[in-house]
Scaffold this motif. Structure first.
Motif, short mmCIF file in Angstrom:
data_model
loop_
_atom_site.label_atom_id
_atom_site.label_comp_id
_atom_site.label_asym_id
_atom_site.label_seq_id
_atom_site.Cartn_x
_atom_site.Cartn_y
_atom_site.Cartn_z
N ASN A 213 0.89 -1.63 0.18
CA ASN A 213 0.68 0.08 0.01
C ASN A 213 0.77 1.03 0.27
OD1 ASN A 213 -2.39 2.07 0.34
ND2 ASN A 213 -1.70 1.60 2.39
N LEU A 214 0.99 1.64 -1.05
CA LEU A 214 1.28 3.28 -1.28
C LEU A 214 1.03 4.69 -0.57
CD1 LEU A 214 3.74 2.82 -4.38
CD2 LEU A 214 4.08 1.86 -2.18
N SER A 215 -0.24 4.29 -0.39
CA SER A 215 -1.44 5.38 0.15
C SER A 215 -0.87 5.61 1.80
CB SER A 215 -3.03 5.27 -0.32
OG SER A 215 -2.93 5.02 -1.73
N GLY A 216 -2.01 5.86 2.33
CA GLY A 216 -2.01 6.24 3.77
C GLY A 216 -2.96 5.04 4.94
N PRO A 217 -2.56 4.56 6.09
CA PRO A 217 -2.65 3.73 6.31
C PRO A 217 -4.11 3.30 6.15
CG PRO A 217 -1.96 5.19 7.77
CD PRO A 217 -2.12 6.40 6.79
N ASP A 218 -4.82 3.82 6.31
CA ASP A 218 -6.53 3.99 6.40
C ASP A 218 -6.54 3.40 4.50
OD1 ASP A 218 -6.84 5.60 8.55
OD2 ASP A 218 -7.70 6.60 7.67
N ASP A 219 -6.12 2.82 4.04
CA ASP A 219 -6.06 2.37 2.72
C ASP A 219 -5.82 0.85 2.34
OD1 ASP A 219 -7.49 4.60 1.12
OD2 ASP A 219 -5.83 5.43 0.43
N GLU A 220 -5.17 0.76 3.48
CA GLU A 220 -4.40 -0.77 3.16
C GLU A 220 -5.33 -1.69 3.50
OE1 GLU A 220 -1.08 -2.27 4.16
OE2 GLU A 220 -1.47 -0.35 4.62
N TYR A 221 -6.38 -2.09 3.58
CA TYR A 221 -7.57 -2.60 3.61
C TYR A 221 -7.88 -3.24 1.93
CZ TYR A 221 -10.86 0.71 2.60
OH TYR A 221 -12.86 1.70 1.71
N PHE A 222 -7.52 -1.66 1.41
CA PHE A 222 -8.16 -1.83 -0.16
C PHE A 222 -6.98 -2.91 -1.44
CE2 PHE A 222 -7.91 0.11 -4.29
CZ PHE A 222 -9.45 -0.32 -4.71
N ALA A 223 -5.76 -2.64 -1.03
CA ALA A 223 -4.85 -3.11 -1.01
C ALA A 223 -4.32 -4.16 -1.28
CB ALA A 223 -3.59 -2.40 -0.96
N ASP A 224 -4.79 -4.95 0.07
CA ASP A 224 -4.95 -6.48 0.40
C ASP A 224 -6.14 -6.85 -0.45
OD1 ASP A 224 -3.28 -6.25 2.32
OD2 ASP A 224 -4.93 -6.22 4.03
N GLY A 225 -7.46 -6.08 -0.59
CA GLY A 225 -9.00 -6.78 -1.34
C GLY A 225 -8.01 -6.35 -3.23
N VAL A 226 -7.20 -5.68 -3.66
CA VAL A 226 -6.82 -5.76 -5.54
C VAL A 226 -5.86 -7.24 -4.73
CG1 VAL A 226 -5.65 -5.21 -6.49
CG2 VAL A 226 -7.02 -3.61 -5.13
N ALA A 227 -5.90 -7.54 -4.14
CA ALA A 227 -4.55 -8.87 -4.55
C ALA A 227 -5.44 -10.07 -3.88
CB ALA A 227 -3.41 -8.29 -3.48
N ASP A 228 -6.54 -9.97 -3.53
CA ASP A 228 -7.40 -11.08 -2.87
C ASP A 228 -8.17 -11.39 -4.23
OD1 ASP A 228 -6.03 -11.11 -0.33
OD2 ASP A 228 -7.91 -10.01 0.70
N GLU A 229 -8.22 -10.02 -4.78
CA GLU A 229 -9.69 -10.63 -5.74
C GLU A 229 -8.72 -11.25 -7.07
OE1 GLU A 229 -13.21 -10.75 -7.70
OE2 GLU A 229 -12.95 -10.18 -5.44
N VAL A 230 -7.54 -10.29 -7.40
CA VAL A 230 -6.73 -10.85 -8.49
C VAL A 230 -6.29 -13.24 -8.26
CG1 VAL A 230 -4.35 -10.96 -9.48
CG2 VAL A 230 -5.41 -8.45 -8.96
N ARG A 231 -6.29 -12.53 -6.68
CA ARG A 231 -6.07 -14.36 -6.87
C ARG A 231 -7.22 -15.08 -7.31
NH1 ARG A 231 -5.34 -13.19 -1.47
NH2 ARG A 231 -2.55 -12.90 -1.77
N GLY A 232 -8.25 -14.53 -6.39
CA GLY A 232 -9.34 -15.32 -6.51
C GLY A 232 -9.88 -15.69 -7.80
N LYS A 233 -9.74 -14.59 -9.04
CA LYS A 233 -9.25 -15.03 -10.36
C LYS A 233 -8.53 -16.10 -11.08
CE LYS A 233 -11.74 -10.45 -11.24
NZ LYS A 233 -13.15 -10.79 -11.57
N LEU A 234 -7.38 -15.70 -10.41
CA LEU A 234 -6.50 -16.28 -10.63
C LEU A 234 -6.35 -18.65 -10.85
CD1 LEU A 234 -3.27 -14.68 -10.02
CD2 LEU A 234 -4.13 -15.73 -12.15
N THR A 235 -7.33 -18.66 -9.98
CA THR A 235 -7.94 -20.03 -9.39
C THR A 235 -9.01 -20.11 -10.26
OG1 THR A 235 -9.42 -19.13 -8.02
CG2 THR A 235 -7.50 -18.82 -6.52
N SER A 236 -9.62 -19.50 -11.39
CA SER A 236 -10.95 -19.92 -12.16
C SER A 236 -10.27 -20.64 -13.59
CB SER A 236 -11.87 -18.83 -12.57
OG SER A 236 -11.42 -17.57 -12.77
N ILE A 237 -8.49 -19.86 -13.67
CA ILE A 237 -7.56 -20.83 -15.09
C ILE A 237 -7.26 -21.66 -14.84
CG2 ILE A 237 -6.17 -19.96 -16.23
CD1 ILE A 237 -6.75 -16.77 -15.13
#
Length: 748
Positions: A213-237
């Protein structure tokens, strides 16, 4: 499904997805030797369930003898018109393969040579060493069954019904086993119509690490969410094996090198990235820079792909889809139409709902998955997400699981139970082709309704929709333990641990399962792995101490607690020991003094459990007045809780314990016995024995020694925590020490 007989009596095997290929040895000094390569690796369960060998079910290495077992199952079916192993669910079938023997062929109601029973049974030996060791051995045994041709060539059965009989000639049977045996031995060569592909299609394993996360600490959850969603999409391949989130998240803000991480996760490919969001005049924008590396090079990781994405927040789902697509392509994976559809799916059209969903997931990740405070915070965010978008299926599923977990680990209420069930049903109604609803309702049936067979069925459906998701395998293993299928549970947990390195919950639960089976050295090893991953994990510390208690080593258990106090939150750890499986006696006097000063907030404001733990601590100090004062508070609190959850066995058992401390004998026995009736060992072999353990303590406290021993003796004969070593050091059993029946239980 995979073996066909043609009209001209040829036997054809149509699926070679698990076939191994023999390749010449690369060493010139090994002339004549061969090496075995396989797409299916050891530790991976693949195949057609009803025909798997025991070693295949366990995910162990297989050889030609596994095919001989499969042939035995096939021959059994040809001769009897029923499957050798056929449970109501896949888990039931796997358990049957591991633990049960099929009925003899001779009981099929047909006139069959008795020699066939021996052939089939030897093919179906659980131990591969006791099976036929080659196809040639099977052919010889079949040839010796001299009456095979007349007894199994289509004549009417003994019952007089030709429709139930199969036509099985010696030529056909031998052809099948020979073909299978030769395939396993590596002599069968399938001719290719088209040239072979340029690269092998072996499954590629990849870990998606937490994005920085390169933004403020309040955006930590969003960076984690982007990685989680990419991970989830890769599992369908297809062709990709993606390391689970619970393993990857452990490397958030790590100082370890990519090579160290890859070695620990057993993968050559890592996807890392950075996320930055900013508010502009045109609205919020997201900048994502992912990087795919191959760590196999000796000097430094090799960049396989890197690209910067800059898009408005409204396009964040498209960015996640594009990243997953580019990663798959960089790994040489072709993406079909169905996979492309899955990649382009948006979990919700409402960005505010998605934001709340990510905050809910982050809130639950901050603490233990069973921590009531974390669960309560995440539940609030999930409720907000579905309020903003009632069609958000994944959020409904997470809401249901959070409510179920809070019911099981906090104060149970009918409102929580209703919310959990309705949210799970909503998730299923919105997306019956996704695992969210099945997983949520499986957890509800397991932890709220205590309907383990139904939970197993729902978990199996979730696994079928997402086979690579190890969380479903972990959940299934817990249900298998509850159903008493302990060997299956242990093997599934081992498979889940291999598939999900770094997930502390799996080796921790494996350790507790081995503890119940009284396999103490293995339990120590599993819990040491859990503590190596998370030294401050309260549950792992408690169970590690519990193994020493079961071995009768109180000093070692106290050393584990002392070491745990250096890493874990002291108040939480002491409260956990006092509240967990009657472990309060492990605390020394100084630690007990600290416990007695803890407020109810440390127990999540559950005044019943707070007061009963302090009542027990007071009793251990000989403070009878304090014991009665706290026991009275506990009894009133438990009675109040039971108004909302009248069938909660734990609360009835704890109320019985509090009443016993107060000397209210008949009321105490009634509550303890009601708890056992509500949660009998026959319905849940994992957790229900503790309810009976609590009844034993109630009987001891009210002076009913014989009743206590009647309830205690079975606990020593079933998989459970109590052992002769435990009985020797637990002061709760002091009133029984002169009883001859109890003294006999102390014998090794």
């Amino acid at each position: 499904e995979n073996v066909f007989v043609t009209t001209d009596d040829h036997v054809k095997i149509l699926d070679f997805g698990l076939a191994k290929r023999i390749e010449p040895a690369v060493n010139a000094g090994e002339t004549g030797a061969s090496t075995m390569s396989a797409l299916t690796q050891a530790g991976t369960v693949m195949g057609t369930i009803g025909y798997m060998s025991p070693e295949q079910v366990r995910g162990l290495p297989v050889d030609r003898r596994s095919d001989i077992f499969a042939f035995g199952a096939l021959l059994y079916e040809l001769l009897t018109a029923r499957r050798a192993f056929n449970g109501a669910t896949a888990s039931d079938t796997m358990a049957a393969i591991l633990l049960q023997e099929p009925a003899p062929v001779s009981e099929a109601g047909r006139t069959l040579p008795t020699a066939l029973d021996g052939v089939v049974r030897r093919c179906l030996e659980k131990d591969a060493e006791k099976r036929f060791q080659s196809a040639g051995d099977v052919v010889s045994a079949l040839s010796e069954a001299s009456h095979l041709s007349t007894s199994a060539a289509g004549e009417p059965s003994a019952a007089g019904s030709s429709s139930s009989a199969f036509s099985v000639s010696p030529k056909l049977a031998i052809a099948v086993v020979a073909l299978i045996g030769l395939t396993a031995a590596g002599f069968f060569v399938a001719r290719r119509v088209h040239p072979p592909p340029a690269e092998p299609t072996a499954i590629k394993r990849i870990a998606v690490l937490p994005f920085e996360n390169l933004s403020g600490p309040d955006d930590e959850y969003f960076a984690d969410g982007v990685a989680d969603e990419v991970r989830g999409k890769l599992t369908s391949i297809g062709g990709l094996e993606v390391i689970a989130r619970v393993s990857s998240i452990a490397y958030k803000k790590t100082s370890k090198t990519p090579k160290q991480i890859a070695a620990e996760l057993h993968t050559p490919y890592l996807l890392t990235g950075t996320v930055r969001s900013e508010n502009t005049a045109a609205g919020r924008r997201v900048h994502v820079t992912p990087e795919l590396v191959d760590v196999r090079e000796p000097d430094a990781p090799t960049d396989l792909w890197q690209q910067a994405f800059d898009a408005p927040l409204t396009d964040v789902f498209q960015v996640q889809s594009d990243i997953a697509t580019k990663v798959a392509q960089a790994l040489g994976r072709a993406i079909g139409a169905t996979e492309q559809t899955r990649l382009s799916e948006r979990p919700t059209q409402n960005l505010a709902a998605y934001d709340a969903f990510l905050k809910g997931r982050a809130a639950q990740s901050e603490g233990r998955t069973t921590d009531p405070g974390s669960l309560r915070r995440s539940l609030g965010f999930y409720e907000q997400a579905v309020a903003l978008d009632p069609g958000f299926a994944q959020a409904w599923g997470e809401l249901s699981r959070a409510a179920t977990s809070l019911y099981a680990n906090g104060v149970p209420t009918s409102a929580l139970a209703t919310e959990a069930r309705q949210a799970g049903e909503k998730a299923l109604a919105l997306a019956s082709d996704r695992p969210y609803g099945y997983w949520a309702l499986g957890a509800y049936e397991q932890l709220v309704d205590n309907n383990l067979p139904r939970a197993a069925e729902l978990y199996e459906k979730a696994r079928a929709l997402s086979p690579s998701e190890s969380r479903f395998l972990f959940a299934t293993a817990q249900v298998e333990a509850g159903l008493g299928r302990w060997d299956v549970a242990v093997e599934q947990l081992k498979q889940a641990e291999r598939a999900t390195p770094g997930a502390v919950g799996i080796p921790r639960f494996l350790g507790t399962t081995l503890l119940r089976l009284r396999r103490y050295p293995e339990a120590h090893e599993a819990l040491d792995r859990a503590l190596a991953l998370a030294p401050a994990n309260v549950d792992a510390i408690e169970y590690k101490a519990m193994v020493f208690v079961a071995e009768g080593d109180l000093a070692a258990a106290r050393r584990v607690l002392a070491e745990g106090l250096k890493t874990a939150e002291p108040a939480e750890l002491l409260a956990g020991f006092a509240n967990y499986y009657s472990l309060g006696f492990v605390l020394d006097e100084t630690q007990r003094d600290v416990l007695l000063r803890l407020p109810p907030s440390v127990f999540d404001d559950d005044r019943g459990r707070w007061a009963v733990c302090l009542a027990d601590a007071s009793a251990l100090r000989g403070d009878i007045a304090g014991m009665r004062r706290y026991a009275s508070t506990a009894a009133e609190a438990f009675k109040e809780q039971l108004v909302s959850a009248p069938k909660d066995a734990d609360r009835h058992a704890e109320l019985g314990h509090a009443l016993a401390l107060l000397g209210r004998k008949q009321e105490a026995m009634r509550e303890g016995e009601l708890a056992v009736a509500l949660d009998p060992v026959s319905s849940d072999k994992l957790y229900a024995p503790f309810t009976q353990h609590q009844l034993v303590e109630v009987y001891i406290l009210v002076g009913e020694q014989e009743k206590a021993l009647d309830a205690l003796e079975p606990l020593l004969k079933m998989p459970y925590l109590l052992s002769p070593g435990w009985l020797k050091i637990d002061p709760a059993f002091d009133p029984l020490r002169r009883n001859p029946r109890f003294q006999k239980l102390l014998e090794p």
